[in-house]
Motif scaffolding. Structure first.
Motif, mmCIF file in Angstrom:
data_model
loop_
_atom_site.group_PDB
_atom_site.id
_atom_site.type_symbol
_atom_site.label_atom_id
_atom_site.label_comp_id
_atom_site.label_asym_id
_atom_site.label_seq_id
_atom_site.Cartn_x
_atom_site.Cartn_y
_atom_site.Cartn_z
ATOM 1 N N GLY A 7 -33.373 -14.416 -10.784
ATOM 2 C CA GLY A 7 -34.135 -14.322 -12.018
ATOM 3 C C GLY A 7 -34.738 -15.636 -12.457
ATOM 4 N N ASN A 8 -34.565 -15.978 -13.730
ATOM 5 C CA ASN A 8 -35.254 -17.113 -14.333
ATOM 6 C C ASN A 8 -34.758 -18.482 -13.873
ATOM 7 N N ARG A 9 -33.690 -18.526 -13.101
ATOM 8 C CA ARG A 9 -33.167 -19.823 -12.675
ATOM 9 C C ARG A 9 -34.202 -20.608 -11.866
ATOM 10 N N LEU A 10 -35.077 -19.887 -11.158
ATOM 11 C CA LEU A 10 -36.051 -20.571 -10.316
ATOM 12 C C LEU A 10 -37.252 -21.078 -11.107
ATOM 13 N N PHE A 11 -37.253 -20.899 -12.410
ATOM 14 C CA PHE A 11 -38.262 -21.525 -13.264
ATOM 15 C C PHE A 11 -37.700 -22.764 -13.969
ATOM 16 N N GLN A 12 -36.433 -23.045 -13.750
ATOM 17 C CA GLN A 12 -35.783 -24.163 -14.418
ATOM 18 C C GLN A 12 -35.858 -25.426 -13.559
ATOM 19 N N ALA A 13 -35.751 -26.578 -14.196
ATOM 20 C CA ALA A 13 -35.934 -27.858 -13.497
ATOM 21 C C ALA A 13 -34.991 -28.011 -12.313
ATOM 22 N N ASN A 14 -33.745 -27.574 -12.473
ATOM 23 C CA ASN A 14 -32.764 -27.736 -11.404
ATOM 24 C C ASN A 14 -32.702 -26.542 -10.470
ATOM 25 N N LEU A 28 -42.123 -11.416 6.145
ATOM 26 C CA LEU A 28 -40.711 -11.386 5.751
ATOM 27 C C LEU A 28 -40.377 -12.537 4.802
ATOM 28 N N TRP A 29 -40.997 -13.699 5.020
ATOM 29 C CA TRP A 29 -40.796 -14.812 4.074
ATOM 30 C C TRP A 29 -41.247 -14.380 2.680
ATOM 31 N N ARG A 30 -42.362 -13.704 2.618
ATOM 32 C CA ARG A 30 -42.884 -13.236 1.333
ATOM 33 C C ARG A 30 -41.879 -12.279 0.674
ATOM 34 N N ASP A 31 -41.338 -11.352 1.453
ATOM 35 C CA ASP A 31 -40.315 -10.441 0.939
ATOM 36 C C ASP A 31 -39.084 -11.204 0.472
ATOM 37 N N TYR A 32 -38.704 -12.209 1.257
ATOM 38 C CA TYR A 32 -37.478 -12.941 0.945
ATOM 39 C C TYR A 32 -37.547 -13.572 -0.441
ATOM 40 N N PHE A 33 -38.657 -14.226 -0.765
ATOM 41 C CA PHE A 33 -38.773 -14.842 -2.080
ATOM 42 C C PHE A 33 -38.774 -13.787 -3.187
ATOM 43 N N TYR A 34 -39.323 -12.634 -2.896
ATOM 44 C CA TYR A 34 -39.303 -11.542 -3.875
ATOM 45 C C TYR A 34 -37.857 -11.166 -4.191
ATOM 46 N N PHE A 35 -37.040 -11.016 -3.156
ATOM 47 C CA PHE A 35 -35.638 -10.632 -3.361
ATOM 48 C C PHE A 35 -34.816 -11.782 -3.948
ATOM 49 N N VAL A 36 -35.194 -13.021 -3.624
ATOM 50 C CA VAL A 36 -34.514 -14.173 -4.227
ATOM 51 C C VAL A 36 -34.680 -14.150 -5.743
ATOM 52 N N PHE A 37 -35.905 -13.842 -6.218
ATOM 53 C CA PHE A 37 -36.128 -13.767 -7.665
ATOM 54 C C PHE A 37 -35.395 -12.570 -8.259
#
Length: 502
Positions: A331-338, A318-327
């Motif tokens: 979207g691209n915000r999780l590739f940014q420094a902040n 479920l943790w694995r699924d959660y990060f999938y849905f978070v992205f």
């Protein structure tokens, strides 16, 4: 009239429970039509990064090649084959469509930046008339255990804390049953000309392709078929790749060792094969699906035992699924420094400190041992990952994205959402941010490697120290160093950021 279809393998390197492949085979006439399974070795995935290491390092590449070799052999046993081509998918696939008059391309849909860019470029090329006839693109999302449409909320309303997500999903969750492996495959198009593939495209169709691709330099001087040798690579793999090996691992962990019964108690281990499931490398390249693991887990719970450990494996899925849905939500915000934070973080960009962390020469034995393990094998325990990530981002204050990129290069179980989501989480700029989430890496080492066996396995220079000293070698006085006949490297006499760990 016979038709030709392409199946574009990506991170779904399996035949069983491959919904996109099943849909592809169902769409054609197995007695008359042709199917070309193809995998593109995209050169962008193996390029050198500005940080000084390749995007895909040696361990990940060898594991991928192992998986491709196994997939090719499994397809050949079905009377088919796998064409492995070096080139960008948005370039290679339209050329194959033109050569074979293919009517459709099937494959697995992905949802992070680089992968979606490739999908869009491919679709644009097909829609803008490269081929002399229309060719449809059918992509099916199939990574998560829980389907997006089965969530009790919209993606926009996805909780930003995992516990809230888990509790709501567990109230009434639905997992699709895994599909069986297709029993019959359409014929492989024997007319495919490898000589033509390797020639420089100069036709009007190729010129059209060049004008419609997303990058002006996208057209390669030729697309090259790649033959994966039928032999193991010189560098021993920690875990052999491929669907066949994935099912062996599933059988081993559930039914041969019954390791699943104590998963919750042993999952923080550091040495050995069976302290955790080791399913993750097979999940990320799709040699095994989360649905297959869940189905096996349900069978085990029904026939043998259902306990907290069997639940905890599903908890991790479920943790694995959660990060999938978070992205999917951010979207691209999780590739940014902040990341998801609204407050700028003054990350340091100290190359010397970062390289010491990469080499496993920080002077903190628990951190260094884990980094040495990663560098040598392409794998690191979950406990190790949390500690080295916290040390880099929270203690050394180095830009967490550098660490995420290094993991991407080396980990054989690298998966974009889990890797970047977890790094952002540990760095305090992802989901559920907490200012005080900092791992005391010395204390963690003493707790999870109390006898120093893991440290001394990977740091032989500390092998002579007793357990109560191995975690803090900088505290040795000259008399003690002489007693144990040690000549410590400089970084163990003056480790990085040791003041913050006292």
């Amino acid at each position: 009239m016979s038709r030709c279809f392409l199946y574009w393998f990506r991170n779904d390197l399996r035949l069983a429970d491959n919904r996109a492949l099943t849909a592809c085979i169902a769409a054609l006439d197995a007695a008359h039509d042709f199917l070309l399974p193809v995998y593109c070795m995209d050169p962008r995935q193996f390029a050198m990064l500005d940080l000084g290491f390749p995007k895909t390092g040696v361990h990940r590449r060898q594991f991928l090649e192992d998986c491709l070799r196994d997939l090719q052999q499994r397809l050949q046993s079905k009377g088919s084959d796998l064409l492995i081509v070096e080139g960008k998918p948005e370039v290679v696939l339209p050329i194959l469509v033109t050569m074979l008059n293919a009517v459709a391309i099937y494959g697995s849909k992905q949802m992070t930046r680089e992968e979606v860019t490739v999908e869009q470029a491919l679709e644009n090329t097909l829609q803008n008339g490269l081929a002399p006839h229309s060719c449809d693109l059918h992509l099916t999302a199939q990574m998560p255990l829980i389907e997006k449409d089965h969530l009790p909320f919209s993606i926009e309303n996805l909780p930003d804390v995992f516990t809230q997500f888990r509790k709501r999903v567990e109230k009434n969750w639905q997992v699709l049953q895994p599909q069986q492996e297709p029993t019959r495959f359409p014929a492989f198009p024997q007319s495919l000309s490898f000589q033509a593939l390797m020639s420089t495209p100069e036709s009007s169709e190729s010129q059209a392709l060049e004008s419609h691709t997303s990058e002006s330099q996208a057209l390669e001087p030729g697309i090259k078929p790649v033959e994966i040798p039928d032999s193991r690579p010189a560098l021993p793999l920690t875990y052999p790749g491929g669907e066949s090996e994935a099912h062996k691992r599933l059988q081993h962990y559930f039914w041969e060792t019954h390791g699943i019964q104590t998963y919750k108690e042993t999952r923080n281990g550091l040495l050995g094969d069976d302290y955790s499931s080791k399913f993750s490398p097979y999940l990320v390249l799709g040699c095994l699906s989360a649905r297959q693991i869940d189905a096996e887990l349900c069978t085990y719970e029904a026939r043998v035992l259902k306990n907290e450990s069997t639940y905890w494996l599903r908890f991790e899925l479920l943790w694995r699924d959660y990060f999938y849905f978070v992205f999917m939500k951010y979207g691209n915000r999780l590739f940014q420094a902040n990341g998801l934070s609204k407050t700028p973080v003054p990350w340091k960009k100290d190359q010397a400190v970062f390289q010491a962390w990469c080499r496993g020469e920080t002077g903190i034995p628990f951190v260094d041992a884990n980094m040495k393990a990663l560098n040598a094998t392409g794998f690191m325990s979950n406990r190790g990952r949390q500690n080295v990530a916290s040390f880099l981002s929270k203690t050394l204050k180095i830009d967490w994205r550098w660490g995420a990129a290094y993991f991407e290069s080396l980990l054989i179980d690298y998966e974009v959402c889990s890797n970047w989501g977890n790094w952002a989480y540990i760095a305090g700029v992802g989901n559920d941010p907490r200012e005080n989430r900092v791992f005391n890496v010395v204390g963690q080492g003493k707790r999870y490697d109390s006898n120093g066996a893991f440290i001394q396995h990977w740091l032989p220079e500390l092998a002579g120290l007793p357990a109560h000293l191995v975690h803090t070698p900088w505290k040795l006085n000259p008399l003690e160093a002489g007693l144990f006949n040690l000549s410590l490297p400089a970084h163990y006499k003056s480790p990085l950021a040791v003041q913050s760990l006292q």
